[in-house]
Design a protein around this motif. Structure first.
Motif, PDB file in Angstrom:
ATOM      1  N   GLY A  71     -60.572 -66.865  -9.113  1.00 52.99           N
ATOM      2  CA  GLY A  71     -59.187 -66.852  -9.579  1.00 52.99           C
ATOM      3  C   GLY A  71     -58.545 -65.479  -9.487  1.00 52.99           C
ATOM      4  N   LEU A  72     -59.001 -64.682  -8.512  1.00 55.10           N
ATOM      5  CA  LEU A  72     -58.449 -63.327  -8.322  1.00 55.10           C
ATOM      6  C   LEU A  72     -57.769 -63.249  -6.969  1.00 55.10           C
ATOM      7  CD1 LEU A  72     -61.546 -61.306  -9.597  1.00 55.10           C
ATOM      8  CD2 LEU A  72     -59.397 -61.679 -10.824  1.00 55.10           C
ATOM      9  N   SER A  73     -56.960 -62.210  -6.774  1.00 53.56           N
ATOM     10  CA  SER A  73     -56.292 -62.061  -5.484  1.00 53.56           C
ATOM     11  C   SER A  73     -57.271 -61.478  -4.461  1.00 53.56           C
ATOM     12  CB  SER A  73     -55.068 -61.167  -5.615  1.00 53.56           C
ATOM     13  OG  SER A  73     -55.453 -59.835  -5.874  1.00 53.56           O
ATOM     14  N   TYR A  74     -56.974 -61.726  -3.183  1.00 56.80           N
ATOM     15  CA  TYR A  74     -57.857 -61.250  -2.121  1.00 56.80           C
ATOM     16  C   TYR A  74     -58.095 -59.744  -2.173  1.00 56.80           C
ATOM     17  CZ  TYR A  74     -59.592 -60.117   2.529  1.00 56.80           C
ATOM     18  OH  TYR A  74     -60.321 -59.604   3.562  1.00 56.80           O
ATOM     19  N   PRO A  75     -57.031 -58.904  -2.271  1.00 59.32           N
ATOM     20  CA  PRO A  75     -57.291 -57.450  -2.288  1.00 59.32           C
ATOM     21  C   PRO A  75     -58.133 -57.009  -3.490  1.00 59.32           C
ATOM     22  CG  PRO A  75     -54.963 -57.883  -2.680  1.00 59.32           C
ATOM     23  CD  PRO A  75     -55.581 -59.167  -2.241  1.00 59.32           C
ATOM     24  N   THR A  76     -58.008 -57.698  -4.632  1.00 59.93           N
ATOM     25  CA  THR A  76     -58.820 -57.339  -5.802  1.00 59.93           C
ATOM     26  C   THR A  76     -60.307 -57.513  -5.478  1.00 59.93           C
ATOM     27  OG1 THR A  76     -57.057 -58.114  -7.252  1.00 59.93           O
ATOM     28  CG2 THR A  76     -59.223 -57.838  -8.255  1.00 59.93           C
ATOM     29  N   ARG A  78     -61.609 -57.740  -2.422  1.00 57.10           N
ATOM     30  CA  ARG A  78     -61.904 -56.819  -1.317  1.00 57.10           C
ATOM     31  C   ARG A  78     -62.212 -55.405  -1.873  1.00 57.10           C
ATOM     32  NH1 ARG A  78     -63.093 -56.103   4.096  1.00 57.10           N
ATOM     33  NH2 ARG A  78     -64.012 -54.141   3.462  1.00 57.10           N
ATOM     34  N   ASN A  79     -61.404 -54.957  -2.850  1.00 56.91           N
ATOM     35  CA  ASN A  79     -61.614 -53.629  -3.453  1.00 56.91           C
ATOM     36  C   ASN A  79     -62.944 -53.556  -4.187  1.00 56.91           C
ATOM     37  OD1 ASN A  79     -59.097 -53.054  -2.502  1.00 56.91           O
ATOM     38  ND2 ASN A  79     -58.071 -53.136  -4.476  1.00 56.91           N
ATOM     39  N   ASP A  82     -65.536 -53.085  -1.626  1.00 63.36           N
ATOM     40  CA  ASP A  82     -65.485 -51.706  -1.111  1.00 63.36           C
ATOM     41  C   ASP A  82     -66.119 -50.726  -2.104  1.00 63.36           C
ATOM     42  OD1 ASP A  82     -64.314 -52.323   1.301  1.00 63.36           O
ATOM     43  OD2 ASP A  82     -62.273 -52.213   0.509  1.00 63.36           O
TER      44      ASP A  82
ATOM     45  N   THR B  10     -53.718 -58.493  -9.620  1.00 61.07           N
ATOM     46  CA  THR B  10     -55.144 -58.785  -9.743  1.00 61.07           C
ATOM     47  C   THR B  10     -55.355 -60.255  -9.405  1.00 61.07           C
ATOM     48  OG1 THR B  10     -55.169 -57.217 -11.573  1.00 61.07           O
ATOM     49  CG2 THR B  10     -57.120 -58.589 -11.312  1.00 61.07           C
ATOM     50  N   TYR B  11     -54.320 -61.066  -9.684  1.00 68.02           N
ATOM     51  CA  TYR B  11     -54.457 -62.507  -9.507  1.00 68.02           C
ATOM     52  C   TYR B  11     -53.703 -63.040  -8.294  1.00 68.02           C
ATOM     53  CZ  TYR B  11     -55.798 -61.600 -14.277  1.00 68.02           C
ATOM     54  OH  TYR B  11     -56.392 -61.067 -15.377  1.00 68.02           O
ATOM     55  N   ILE B  12     -52.607 -62.363  -7.916  1.00 66.62           N
ATOM     56  CA  ILE B  12     -51.810 -62.902  -6.812  1.00 66.62           C
ATOM     57  C   ILE B  12     -51.426 -61.764  -5.860  1.00 66.62           C
ATOM     58  CG2 ILE B  12     -49.697 -62.835  -8.235  1.00 66.62           C
ATOM     59  CD1 ILE B  12     -48.669 -65.217  -6.570  1.00 66.62           C
ATOM     60  N   ASN B 150     -56.348 -49.930  -2.196  1.00 63.99           N
ATOM     61  CA  ASN B 150     -57.535 -49.511  -2.948  1.00 63.99           C
ATOM     62  C   ASN B 150     -57.529 -48.001  -3.220  1.00 63.99           C
ATOM     63  OD1 ASN B 150     -59.891 -49.766  -4.370  1.00 63.99           O
ATOM     64  ND2 ASN B 150     -61.224 -49.946  -2.590  1.00 63.99           N
TER      65      ASN B 150
END
Ligand SMILES: [Zn+2]
Lengths: 98, 184
Positions: A71-76, A78-79, A82, B10-12, B150
């Motif tokens: 339930g998190l966003s892709y970049p979150t 991905r980070n 990383d 964080t979510y979207i 990041n």
């Protein structure tokens, strides 16, 4: 008695150097082996990070799927990966130069 | 709830954020047209009395967002040490502008239409009421940049401030040169 969740200590409480395994025991027959064994690299990750790596492998390395499941966003996500990669690189350096 | 308001990315992020952001930007431009609120800059709002066709309001929003996306993309290309996606930068920055809808709505409550360049009490009241909205947008824009590239900590804050200033100047210049051409 309350059950305490123990986690593997990773670094020396006195000087913060990475710890090694010096004895292993068999609970069935009470045999103890001793020596000096390196902890596997993955075992040196924190419990949270290790769980992330396990989930990552289970989803066939799909960050998209992991993001969906957590339930998190892709970049979150991905980070997070990383940061774990950076952490692993740091551990590798630490093991090589004692 | 707090994390949803201050750390929504964080979510979207990505395509979903872009779509939601664009829809809200479109609604905001319509509301801004009726309440005569100009969002003429990467992070600007002015109340204007001049009669302007609707598409100018839409263009202002698009130019402001587009400049911010390009500036953040350039900053990420220069400073990010890990891979990043343009869709995340574009999406999160579009959604970060959502609180502007509040600013456009608040402007309905402003009774007098005044000269936006003059230091008029109404202009000051508008600025003060909208201040929290702009602080919120700044926080959201920083989160958008930080999560997409990041980058964290003091270094990220400094890079973001410089990026924002560049985007502000470029968007101002772009609007100054293109919008009069469209109107003439
Ligand atoms: Zn020690």
């Amino acid at each position: 008695m309350k059950q305490i969740k123990k986690s593997l200590p990773l670094s020396c409480p006195s000087c913060a150097s990475p710890l090694k395994v010096t004895s292993l025991a068999c609970e069935a027959c009470d045999t103890t082996v001793s020596g000096s064994f390196e902890l596997p690299l993955l075992a040196r990750l924190s419990a949270d990070d290790l769980q992330f790596v396990i989930d990552f492998v289970k989803t066939s390395g799909s960050l998209k799927l992991m993001a969906q499941q957590l339930g998190l966003s892709y970049p979150t996500v991905r980070n997070r990966l990383d940061d774990i990669i950076a952490n692993i690189e740091k551990i590798e350096k630490n093991i090589k130069i004692p | 709830m707090n994390t949803w308001l201050l750390r929504p990315f964080t979510y979207i992020a990505g395509g979903k954020a872009l779509l939601a952001g664009w829809v809200i930007m479109l609604i905001t431009s319509v509301v801004a047209y009726f309440s005569k609120t100009h969002f003429d800059g990467a992070i600007d709002a002015h109340i204007g009395s001049t009669v302007t066709p609707y598409y100018i309001y839409l263009l202002e929003t698009l130019i402001a967002w587009g400049c911010m996306v390009l500036a953040c993309y350039a900053a990420a290309a220069l400073f990010a040490r890990t891979s990043f996606r343009l869709i995340d930068i574009a999406g999160t920055l579009a959604l970060a502008r959502a609180p502007l809808l509040l600013a456009a709505l608040i402007n309905f409550a402003m009774p007098a239409r005044v000269d936006p360049t003059a230091i008029d009490p109404m202009v000051i009241v508008f600025a003060l009421i909208c201040l929290p909205v702009f602080v919120w947008i700044l926080v959201l824009m920083y989160q958008a940049f930080s999560i997409s590239a990041n980058l964290k900590g003091n270094k990220a804050v400094i890079i973001f401030i410089v990026t924002l200033l560049v985007a502000e100047v470029v968007s101002k210049l772009l609007m100054q040169f293109t919008l009069p051409l469209m109107l003439s």
